[in-house]
Design an enzyme around this catalytic site. Structure first.
Site, mmCIF file in Angstrom:
data_model
loop_
_atom_site.group_PDB
_atom_site.id
_atom_site.type_symbol
_atom_site.label_atom_id
_atom_site.label_comp_id
_atom_site.label_asym_id
_atom_site.label_seq_id
_atom_site.Cartn_x
_atom_site.Cartn_y
_atom_site.Cartn_z
ATOM 1 N N ASP A 116 0.855 -1.077 0.005
ATOM 2 C CA ASP A 116 -0.115 -0.022 -0.035
ATOM 3 C C ASP A 116 0.829 1.344 -0.036
ATOM 4 O OD1 ASP A 116 -2.595 -1.190 0.051
ATOM 5 O OD2 ASP A 116 -2.523 -1.587 1.848
ATOM 6 N N ASP A 174 -7.116 -4.136 -5.216
ATOM 7 C CA ASP A 174 -6.613 -2.666 -4.819
ATOM 8 C C ASP A 174 -5.365 -2.468 -5.303
ATOM 9 O OD1 ASP A 174 -8.237 -4.919 -3.282
ATOM 10 O OD2 ASP A 174 -8.294 -3.412 -1.435
HETATM 11 N N1 GLY Z 1 -7.263 -1.575 0.081
HETATM 12 C C1 GLY Z 1 -8.186 -1.939 1.276
HETATM 13 C C2 GLY Z 1 -9.528 -1.523 1.072
HETATM 14 O O1 GLY Z 1 -10.116 -0.955 -0.030
HETATM 15 O O2 GLY Z 1 -10.361 -1.715 1.919
#
Ligand code: GLY
Length: 405
Positions: A116, A174
């Site tokens: 992330d 994601d």
């Molecule tokens: N990347 C985690 C979410 O969208 O909750």
């Protein structure tokens, strides 16, 4: 591309004039409300025993403010909100606050424990560089891209998402969002290795994450030694075969961004196909703010996810500038923003200063259900600014720096 009656209706209802009237008010609301969030953040931090908690993420079940440390995946969004308010207003107050919150994120540039890093660094430091062109931020973006690249396995052709024992080499949809950091790092450094990793990740995701109807799995697990797909599952959705709403929005945004960065029409087509899946889904409510998962059998008695709607609106504004269906996409994005402006905003001064109510973070884990969440606010602000730019006949993305309105 086929569109249902709902999209036709939207086109008929959304005139340029009505949109023009509705653009300024939500951004002025966002400024006032963010003053509240800054104050509540300072108060909560002062009373917390943990010194590293600094950035607002969501509301806890007891309605207290949930602050997170710099290594949380949501830690960079508030800095991004402050930069976006500076972009909107040109008010140095917002830049001052944005710098404070961005500075705290800078140390994460070497955090190789998370995929992330794109969210964390690009929403904070990326916006800082975009709006100031300060070389200090440029170096941090390149360093963070180097760190993110260490999670790439060329046999799999993807960046690894999570380090856990449940999966061998999980990649979540994601993760498409983290590629923007890599594309930017190649532009800033001239090092094409970041670009190549981003393109390879996007191609592998397109091949393995998507079903025939262009809905996406949440998690694809690979064998890191052979690149073979081991499992296609979910973590945050209703079931392995369901379409988790935010995942569909991440994919829409991610492939639109990949088209912008590469000019490769396969990504444009992919984004259009994903839009088609979302916008023609029979379970998409009339106000275009999705339920948390398109396949929850308890619909309509399930929570919405305003964050998915905000991400979709922002992506559709950009996609509208590339696609033959542009007029339709823009009208739909306007309609989503109208819904968020009119029915999903927190009352002024309430909800600790978050902008949007009714997002759902991780329903299967029972966490952050039907609450304000900071990334909903981030993409809401981004969509409002994109709407404003288009209305002014400017490029949807402001890469020229601060514009005084
Ligand atoms: N990347 C985690 C979410 O969208 O909750």
């Amino acid at each position: 591309m086929k569109f249902t009656a709902i999209t036709g209706l939207i086109l008929a209802l959304c005139t340029t004039a009505s949109v023009a009237q509705q653009t300024a008010k939500p951004l002025l609301f966002a400024e006032k409300q963010t003053d509240v969030l800054l104050q509540k953040t300072a108060e909560t931090k002062a009373s917390s025993l943990k010194a590293n908690l600094f950035s607002p993420r969501s509301l806890n079940p007891d309605s207290s403010l949930n602050l997170v440390a710099p290594n949380d995946w949501c830690a960079g969004f508030f800095a991004g909100n402050l930069w976006q308010l500076y972009e909107y207003s040109g008010d140095p107050k917002w830049m001052g606050q944005a710098k404070v919150f961005t500075r705290i994120m800078e140390g994460e540039k070497t955090n190789g424990g998370t995929h992330d890093l794109g969210f964390m660094m690009y929403c904070s430091v990326g916006n800082a560089y975009r709006l100031t062109h300060d070389a200090h931020y440029k170096e941090i973006i390149i360093e963070a891209a180097k760190t993110l690249s260490t999670r790439f396995n060329p046999i799999v052709g993807c960046i690894k998402s999570w380090d856990n024992t449940k999966w061998k080499y999980p990649v979540i949809i994601d993760n498409m969002m983290n590629l923007e950091l890599l594309f930017e790092a190649t532009k800033l450094s001239g090092d094409s290795s970041f670009y190549k990793i981003a393109v390879t990740h996007a191609n592998t995701t397109m091949k393995n994450h998507y079903r025939a109807d262009y809905s996406s799995y949440h998690v694809v697990d690979y064998d890191p030694g052979t690149g073979k797909v081991l499992h296609k599952q979910t973590a945050q959705g209703y079931s392995d075969e369901s379409a988790w709403a935010r995942g569909q929005a991440w994919g829409l945004y991610g492939f639109t961004m990949c088209y912008r960065e590469t000019g490769n029409k396969i990504y444009l087509k992919q984004a259009e196909n994903i839009a088609n899946f979302i916008l023609n889904n029979p379970n998409l409510p009339k106000d275009l703010v999705p339920y948390w998962d398109y396949n929850d059998p308890a619909i309509p008695n399930v929570p919405r996810d305003a964050s998915a709607a905000a991400i979709m609106a922002s992506a559709l504004y950009e996609l509208s500038t590339y696609s033959f269906n542009g007029k339709i996409y823009k009208a739909i994005a306007d309609k989503i923003l109208n819904s968020l402006n009119n029915n999903y905003q927190a009352p002024l001064g309430a909800d600790k200063g978050f902008l949007l109510l009714h997002s759902t973070g991780h329903k299967p884990a029972g966490s952050e259900i039907d609450v304000p969440i900071i990334y909903a606010d981030y993409y809401y602000l981004e969509a409002l600014l994109r709407q404003k730019h288009l209305k002014q006949g400017k490029p949807v993305l402001n890469t020229a720096g601060v514009v005084k309105y």
